[in-house]
Enzyme design. Structure first.
Site, PDB file in Angstrom:
ATOM      1  N   ASP A  14       0.836  -1.291  -0.065  1.00  0.00           N
ATOM      2  CA  ASP A  14      -0.198  -0.079  -0.043  1.00  0.00           C
ATOM      3  C   ASP A  14       0.845   1.315   0.008  1.00  0.00           C
ATOM      4  OD1 ASP A  14      -2.389   1.524   0.064  1.00  0.00           O
ATOM      5  OD2 ASP A  14      -2.589   1.418   2.118  1.00  0.00           O
ATOM      6  N   GLU A  61     -11.998  -4.140  -5.391  1.00  0.00           N
ATOM      7  CA  GLU A  61     -12.237  -2.930  -5.022  1.00  0.00           C
ATOM      8  C   GLU A  61     -11.428  -1.756  -5.774  1.00  0.00           C
ATOM      9  OE1 GLU A  61     -14.074  -5.706  -2.120  1.00  0.00           O
ATOM     10  OE2 GLU A  61     -11.757  -5.249  -2.750  1.00  0.00           O
ATOM     11  N   ASN A  62     -10.279  -2.192  -5.945  1.00  0.00           N
ATOM     12  CA  ASN A  62      -9.471  -1.100  -6.896  1.00  0.00           C
ATOM     13  C   ASN A  62      -9.848  -1.029  -8.116  1.00  0.00           C
ATOM     14  OD1 ASN A  62      -6.210  -2.490  -5.058  1.00  0.00           O
ATOM     15  ND2 ASN A  62      -7.757  -0.692  -4.477  1.00  0.00           N
TER      16      ASN A  62
END
Length: 233
Positions: A14, A61-62
């Protein structure tokens, strides 16, 4: 050096976009740097004796991010997968976890080729979680168990934890022992929900492009220092 090493390490990579934004760069430049760090991390994990490494490249979700950013990430993955000689030379077995049907045809072919060509490698097993979601993976396994039940292949009593595990993308692999997340967030974000039931977690403030061997070693040392009772005393 830690006395006890994890067999399976998961990494939530991340902070690529934020790393680039802080430097006045397009977000895709952070992903490019992150891809370089991933290659270095695979080599270092192999050198440290880690047997399985699963990295979170793109969640389901990305996919809702700006189309140009998603395309850029996919193109970086194409470049990573097409470096076939790298896999042969470095003895890395690579598999891709996640839903593939919505991926472009050339990317699906590249994934299939790398999985086929690297299948005999035994230096380190690398899983790339792409278009992946932990909940989707559990649903997929449950549906497969239901299909077998409805077809008469199995009885209801045969649906157990082992059967559900066998329907996961990581079937045949050990559960994850240690999950490292960079970028300062303190959540799992739908990553390996089933496999991380007894995983240890290490959260780092550093963004993924700044991750290096020292961070990896520190996480391994923290893992080694923890008492893992697995629900016992």
């Amino acid at each position: 050096m830690p006395n006890t090493l994890p067999t399976h390490v998961g990494i939530i990579m991340d902070g690529n976009g934020r790393w680039a934004t802080q430097r006045g760069l397009p977000r895709i430049e952070g992903h490019k740097k992150g891809a370089e760090v991933l290659a270095d991390t695979v080599r270092y994990a192999k050198a440290r004796g880690i047997e399985y490494l699963t990295v979170y490249a793109l969640s389901t979700e990305n996919r809702s991010r700006p189309p140009e950013e998603v395309r850029g990430i996919m193109n970086l993955l194409r470049a990573y997968l097409k470096d076939v000689n790298n896999y042969r030379k470095e003895n890395v077995r690579t598999r891709v976890l996640g839903e593939r049907h919505s991926l472009d045809a050339d990317l699906r072919i590249a994934i299939e080729n790398v999985e086929k060509w690297s299948a005999g490698n035994d230096g380190i097993n690398v899983n790339i979680a792409l278009n992946y979601g932990g909940r989707d993976e559990i649903v997929h396994s449950a549906r497969e168990a239901a299909r077998k039940l409805l077809s008469g292949e199995i009885a209801l009593q045969q649906i157990d934890k082992a059967m559900i595990a066998s329907g996961m993308h990581t079937a045949g692999q050990p559960d994850v022992d240690l999950i490292i997340r960079t970028g300062g967030e303190l959540r799992i974000s739908n990553f390996m929900l089933w496999q991380s039931a007894y995983a240890e977690f290490v959260f780092l403030d550093e963004y993924w492009p700044d991750f290096g061997p020292g961070h990896f070693d520190s996480a391994l040392e923290k893992f080694s220092a923890r008492e893992r009772r697995m629900g016992g005393i």
